[in-house]
Design an enzyme around this catalytic site. Structure first.
Site, PDB file in Angstrom:
ATOM      1  N   LYS A 158       0.830  -0.981  -0.089  1.00 25.26           N
ATOM      2  CA  LYS A 158       0.108   0.132   0.274  1.00 25.26           C
ATOM      3  C   LYS A 158       0.931   1.514  -0.282  1.00 25.26           C
ATOM      4  CE  LYS A 158      -1.604   3.103   3.297  1.00 25.26           C
ATOM      5  NZ  LYS A 158      -2.063   3.985   2.283  1.00 25.26           N
ATOM      6  N   THR A 218       6.408   7.067  14.165  1.00 28.81           N
ATOM      7  CA  THR A 218       6.983   6.235  15.137  1.00 28.81           C
ATOM      8  C   THR A 218       5.310   5.526  15.289  1.00 28.81           C
ATOM      9  OG1 THR A 218       8.895   7.281  14.857  1.00 28.81           O
ATOM     10  CG2 THR A 218       7.634   6.036  17.287  1.00 28.81           C
ATOM     11  N   GLU A 275      10.909   0.002   9.839  1.00 26.31           N
ATOM     12  CA  GLU A 275      11.730   1.109   9.961  1.00 26.31           C
ATOM     13  C   GLU A 275      10.913   2.981   9.824  1.00 26.31           C
ATOM     14  OE1 GLU A 275      14.036   4.440   8.605  1.00 26.31           O
ATOM     15  OE2 GLU A 275      13.319   3.785   6.893  1.00 26.31           O
ATOM     16  N   CYS A 289      13.199  10.689   6.638  1.00 24.19           N
ATOM     17  CA  CYS A 289      13.546  10.212   8.227  1.00 24.19           C
ATOM     18  C   CYS A 289      15.558  10.070   8.749  1.00 24.19           C
ATOM     19  CB  CYS A 289      13.191   8.046   8.186  1.00 24.19           C
ATOM     20  SG  CYS A 289      14.044   7.728   6.968  1.00 24.19           S
ATOM     21  N   GLU A 347      10.698  14.171  15.784  1.00 21.92           N
ATOM     22  CA  GLU A 347      11.219  14.835  14.443  1.00 21.92           C
ATOM     23  C   GLU A 347      10.146  16.243  13.616  1.00 21.92           C
ATOM     24  OE1 GLU A 347      10.022  10.964  12.074  1.00 21.92           O
ATOM     25  OE2 GLU A 347      11.425  11.426  11.112  1.00 21.92           O
TER      26      GLU A 347
HETATM   27  P1  NDP Z   1       2.115   7.217   8.672  1.00 25.29           P
HETATM   28  O1  NDP Z   1       3.297   6.569   9.447  1.00 25.29           O
HETATM   29  O2  NDP Z   1       0.924   8.160   8.727  1.00 25.29           O
HETATM   30  O3  NDP Z   1       1.892   6.962   6.524  1.00 25.29           O
HETATM   31  C1  NDP Z   1       2.620   6.359   6.764  1.00 25.29           C
HETATM   32  C2  NDP Z   1       2.164   5.295   5.829  1.00 25.29           C
HETATM   33  O4  NDP Z   1       1.162   4.425   6.780  1.00 25.29           O
HETATM   34  C3  NDP Z   1       1.220   5.566   4.458  1.00 25.29           C
HETATM   35  O5  NDP Z   1       0.912   4.803   3.932  1.00 25.29           O
HETATM   36  C4  NDP Z   1      -0.451   5.539   5.766  1.00 25.29           C
HETATM   37  O6  NDP Z   1      -1.360   5.315   4.293  1.00 25.29           O
HETATM   38  C5  NDP Z   1      -0.141   4.119   6.073  1.00 25.29           C
HETATM   39  N1  NDP Z   1      -1.124   4.492   7.836  1.00 25.29           N
HETATM   40  C6  NDP Z   1      -1.502   5.367   8.717  1.00 25.29           C
HETATM   41  N2  NDP Z   1      -1.815   4.789   9.201  1.00 25.29           N
HETATM   42  C7  NDP Z   1      -1.992   3.779   8.935  1.00 25.29           C
HETATM   43  C8  NDP Z   1      -2.526   2.792  10.475  1.00 25.29           C
HETATM   44  N3  NDP Z   1      -3.451   3.162  11.592  1.00 25.29           N
HETATM   45  N4  NDP Z   1      -2.422   1.206   9.831  1.00 25.29           N
HETATM   46  C9  NDP Z   1      -1.945   1.070   9.132  1.00 25.29           C
HETATM   47  N5  NDP Z   1      -1.134   1.780   8.037  1.00 25.29           N
HETATM   48  C10 NDP Z   1      -1.745   3.006   8.095  1.00 25.29           C
HETATM   49  O7  NDP Z   1       2.834   9.321   7.876  1.00 25.29           O
HETATM   50  P2  NDP Z   1       1.827  10.993   7.607  1.00 25.29           P
HETATM   51  O8  NDP Z   1       2.152  10.074   6.416  1.00 25.29           O
HETATM   52  O9  NDP Z   1       1.446  11.188   8.311  1.00 25.29           O
HETATM   53  O10 NDP Z   1       3.439  11.642   8.126  1.00 25.29           O
HETATM   54  C11 NDP Z   1       3.414  12.078   9.644  1.00 25.29           C
HETATM   55  C12 NDP Z   1       4.763  11.676  10.183  1.00 25.29           C
HETATM   56  O11 NDP Z   1       5.257  10.820  10.412  1.00 25.29           O
HETATM   57  C13 NDP Z   1       5.598  13.212   9.203  1.00 25.29           C
HETATM   58  O12 NDP Z   1       5.604  14.518  10.053  1.00 25.29           O
HETATM   59  C14 NDP Z   1       7.048  12.164  10.008  1.00 25.29           C
HETATM   60  O13 NDP Z   1       7.662  12.989  10.916  1.00 25.29           O
HETATM   61  C15 NDP Z   1       7.148  11.092   9.980  1.00 25.29           C
HETATM   62  N6  NDP Z   1       7.495   9.972   9.021  1.00 25.29           N
HETATM   63  C16 NDP Z   1       8.429   9.545   9.047  1.00 25.29           C
HETATM   64  C17 NDP Z   1       8.937   8.989   7.723  1.00 25.29           C
HETATM   65  C18 NDP Z   1      10.191   7.570   7.577  1.00 25.29           C
HETATM   66  O14 NDP Z   1      10.878   7.577   7.258  1.00 25.29           O
HETATM   67  N7  NDP Z   1       9.995   7.478   8.917  1.00 25.29           N
HETATM   68  C19 NDP Z   1       8.201   8.984   6.708  1.00 25.29           C
HETATM   69  C20 NDP Z   1       7.062   9.353   6.480  1.00 25.29           C
HETATM   70  C21 NDP Z   1       6.025   9.958   7.920  1.00 25.29           C
HETATM   71  P3  NDP Z   1      -1.970   7.336   4.474  1.00 25.29           P
HETATM   72  O15 NDP Z   1      -0.382   7.844   3.496  1.00 25.29           O
HETATM   73  O16 NDP Z   1      -2.730   7.262   3.428  1.00 25.29           O
HETATM   74  O17 NDP Z   1      -2.170   7.982   5.893  1.00 25.29           O
END
Ligand code: NDP
Length: 816
Positions: A202, A256, A276, A310, A407
């Protein structure tokens, strides 16, 4: 704007150099700008529930995409399950050809993929074209190599040399974020397919398009249907995927917070999990550093991808003496960064991926100012519309402030100073994260010394944000666990064949019935032991072993333990939360010194331990015999001695490796101790089961708090005499007896325990996973499956050693 070449040369100003997006827009139009899911090789018609994906630089609608329902997820998982047997039955060479074809297609469609990525995500085309897409291709090439080398799979597992005896995990659910949509797709899909797994992935809601183009490519290369399925949707779709019972593994990259939710979702299942997660990575600059290079590194460290990385070097730690000088240089460099249309090839900083993210970053900047930081932003020409943010420098940031701890995920650098290397290390590790670190110093000794002490999965010396498929990537602490890339990344999609392949469960563990009288037995059984107590042959009350000392249980209680014939064998101390806390404190206190002990030194201690164990053969075998009969007792004891020798041998042989990424760098993949490991041992082989878990942890430099099984608890008295005479420093091994479920929960919840292993029944596996959701510690369990501790193929070796270590990749450049 200069007009003549000479004027341009003098001013070093750029003109706009826009990339042509026509072909990509044509591709979107060919799909009527509507996308469904890619399930079992078919495009499912967009459902009535859809969401929009827009170009964050312009706000323009790019496409309408189907929102995956639980039914869609179910169909995709069913397709992946159906495709699994045939995909596994291919030879490694056959799977390698598909991965190779993916790599070739990525190269053939490189520009199309780069432009699409930039349109959907807002990142500069320079980055998607020159960094993301070449790395995507490299990942598929590299993993084509692993598929080839795995060789054919038979009932003993893969038959190639490197992963002999391993089988594919099975059907994998993968959830990826929006910051590197296609690169994360490659990091997830390539190793999974190479390992013979099938996939449901996804992509993030903001950035689904490149994954859909990759699905089209999968179709073009004739990838068997159902091997790769792409489901679009928001968080709910991700949650439906993570919780689907048909998966054997979940791999997640993202925040996280969501990592915790997924951990919770999967806690009651046997699904393998890799996370990750976020980071707050230190960017350490010593006063002898080449400051200009360090500033240039920062451009890639914090302004690359608008800081939505990240492993961004988001915390600048600079040695006090050069702080102002460095800040001046940073401000000068920031003043010539170019913010603008991501499709412009001369742009440094593009658009923030979404309004929500944009507002979140703005809010963080305000919080930083309110908490006392000084904010500086350059006067740059900014686009009139779109989600563009100025690069931001916050100086005078207090180490405990929000912007130093959380972050931000944006182009915001939080700077603070340090005086000595020790202070730099302390500040660097003053975070719950542990993903990456950069160290700038011309003194290689200092740089490597600090690299060893920083808690991070990746360390770049005099460099930043370098990646390669051969070098594993992943974090320590709340940055998650599991690695992507390298050999270690392959293990995430494999498991030992004897554990049972996908869909086939191994034998469940059979813990011995608690004896009469035991704290674990029903009350009427306790009654039955009363008479035997009087004429018990061996009656001895042992204590816990904590910090190298015998310690009375805080509860003041002991519990009786009966042998196989129901007669009393001895008493064991009944531990409680306080005993566990004391044991963890002792283990924690001993951790740094034991980890720094040389491998040779640790081997000496283990050999000596074996030597002393043999001295006590008679009494230990006699006690063991009461539980397991005389013949097993003798064999078990001798095997435990042999195992101790094995791990003494492994101590200086389970070494890391040196990678040669395709640049003038070496990446040293070091095997580091995890820290303090908690162990819940079973009781089928009381001594051997306990030793088989203690020894690899200790051999690799961890300290241990172990809760032995009920039977093994009666051996503590003999064991501490062995440990005490073997030069094992106090606190390296701590044994606390009592109710494993109760003590295990305290250990799983304890923030100072870095990893917990459970090798008891399924309920214990589920309990430790559930109890450690909050602190996200590493969890390793047998999923309630029996391990034949007498069989070296199952009971010892690399499988254990890998779990007792984490890989830190230290990148060091060479040449002028
Ligand atoms: P998320 O952790 O929400 O998104 C990562 C993925 O998980 C997306 O595909 C998201 O879908 C999906 N997701 C969201 N909620 C759920 C759930 N309950 N169960 C399973 N999958 C889920 O990150 P965000 O996009 O909301 O970003 C928020 C913050 O996260 C950022 O500001 C940043 O600080 C951090 N982040 C860190 C990353 C890293 O690589 N370490 C990468 C991205 C974000 P959808 O996009 O449709 O919500």
């Amino acid at each position: 704007m200069p007009s003549s070449i000479m004027e341009k040369f003098e001013s070093m100003a750029y003109g706009p150099a826009p990339e042509d997006a026509t072909e990509v827009l044509r591709w979107l139009d060919a799909h009527n700008r509507r996308f469904g899911h890619f399930i079992n090789g078919n495009w499912n018609a967009p459902s009535s529930t859809t969401f929009e994906t827009r170009n964050p630089a312009t706000g323009e609608l790019l496409a309408t995409v189907a929102q995956g329902s639980a039914t869609d997820v179910g169909a995709a998982v069913a397709a992946a399950q159906a495709a699994l047997p045939a995909w596994q039955a291919l030879t490694g060479h056959q799977r390698a050809r598909y991965l190779y074809a993916f790599a070739r297609q990525v190269q053939k469609h490189a520009r199309k993929l780069a432009v699409l990525e930039t349109l959907d995500n807002g990142k500069p085309i320079r980055e998607s074209r020159d960094i993301d897409i070449p790395l995507v291709a490299r990942h598929f090439y590299y993993h084509a190599g692993w598929a080839q080398l795995l060789g054919p799979l038979d009932e003993t597992g893969f038959t190639g040399e490197d992963f002999r005896g391993y089988t594919p995990v099975g059907v994998v659910g993968q959830i990826i974020p929006w910051n590197f949509p296609l690169l994360m797709f490659a990091w997830k899909v390539a190793p999974a397919l190479a390992a013979g797994c099938t996939v449901v992935i996804k992509p993030a809601e903001y950035t689904p398009l490149t994954a859909l183009l990759m699905a089209e490519i999968a179709d073009e290369i004739g990838l068997p249907t159902g091997v790769l399925n792409v489901i679009n949707g928001k968080g709910e779709t991700g949650a439906a995927l993570a919780s689907h019972p048909g998966l054997n593994k979940v791999a997640f990259t993202g925040s996280t917070e969501v990592g915790r939710l997924i951990r919770k979702e999967t806690a009651s299942s046997a699904k393998k999990l890799s996370l990750e997660l976020g980071g707050k990575s230190p960017y350490i600059v010593f006063d002898d550093a080449d400051l200009d290079s360090a500033v240039e590194g920062l451009v890639d460290g914090i302004w690359f991808n608008q800081g939505q990385v990240c492993c961004a070097g988001s915390r600048l730690l600079v040695q006090e003496r050069v702080a102002e000088k460095l800040y001046d240089k940073i401000r000068a460099r920031m003043s010539v960064l170019r913010v603008g249309s991501p499709l412009d090839k001369a742009i440094d900083i593009g658009a923030i991926a979404d309004r929500v993210q944009y507002d979140r970053i703005e809010q963080y900047i305000q919080t930083g100012i309110q908490e006392g930081a000084t904010c500086w932003q350059p006067e740059l020409p900014m686009p009139e519309r779109g989600l563009f943010l100025r690069p931001t420098l916050l100086t005078g940031v207090a180490p405990a402030s929000t912007v130093a701890q959380e972050e931000i995920f944006g182009p915001v650098l939080a700077a603070m100073t340090f005086r000595t290397p020790a202070e730099a290390v302390e500040l660097a590790n003053n975070t719950s994260y542990g993903l990456a670190a950069c160290i700038w110093s011309e003194n290689i000794n200092v740089a490597l010394d600090v690299a060893a002490q920083v808690k991070a999965g990746v360390v770049w010396v005099n460099a930043t944000n370098l990646f390669d498929a051969a070098c594993g990537f992943g974090g320590y602490r709340e940055s998650g666990y599991g690695r992507e890339g390298g050999k270690e990344g392959m293990y995430e999609y494999l498991q030992p064949a004897w554990l049972g392949g996908a869909g086939q469960d191994g034998e469940p563990v059979a813990l011995p019935e608690p004896g009469p009288g035991s704290e674990f037995a029903a009350p009427d059984a306790a009654q039955a032991l009363r008479h035997d107590l009087l004429d018990a042959a061996i009656d001895r009350t042992v204590k816990h072993y904590i910090g190298g000392k015998q310690v009375r249980p805080d509860s003041g209680y002991s519990f009786p333990v009966a042998g196989a014939d129901g007669r009393l064998v001895g008493h064991a101390p009944l531990g409680n939360r306080k005993d566990i806390r004391n044991a963890v404190e002792a283990a924690r206190g001993a951790a740094a010194k034991w980890a720094r002990q040389t491998a040779h030194g640790r081997a000496q201690v283990l050999y000596y331990l074996a030597e002393n164990l043999v001295q006590r053969r008679e009494e230990i075998v006699r006690k063991l015999a009461a539980f397991v009969g005389e013949s097993q007792a003798a064999v078990e004891f001798d095997t435990a001695v042999e195992r101790t020798f094995s791990y003494a041998a492994w101590t200086d042989k389970f070494e890391g490796s040196v990678h040669n990424p395709p640049m003038r760098m070496v990446a040293m993949a070091m095997h580091e101790a995890i820290g303090t490991v908690a162990v819940l041992a079973g009781d089928e082989a009381p001594l051997l089961g306990l030793f088989s878990l203690l020894l690899p942890a200790v051999a690799m430099g961890n300290t241990v708090v172990a809760v032995p099984g009920e039977r093994a608890a009666t051996l503590i008295g003999e064991l501490y005499q062995v440990f005490d005479t073997s030069d094992l420093p106090g606190g390296v091994v701590n044994l606390v007896a009592g109710k494993p479920m109760e003590l295990g929960k305290t250990l799983a919840e304890h923030d100072d325990v870095d990893a917990i292993w459970s090798f008891r029944d399924l309920s214990a596996s589920a309990m430790v996973k559930a109890a450690s959701i909050g602190n996200l510690k590493q969890v390793w369990t047998n999923e309630g499956r029996a391990v034949d501790w007498f069989d070296p193929a199952q009971g010892e070796g690399r499988w254990y050693l890998r779990h007792a270590t984490q890989v830190k990749n230290i990148w060091v450049p060479y040449g002028e």
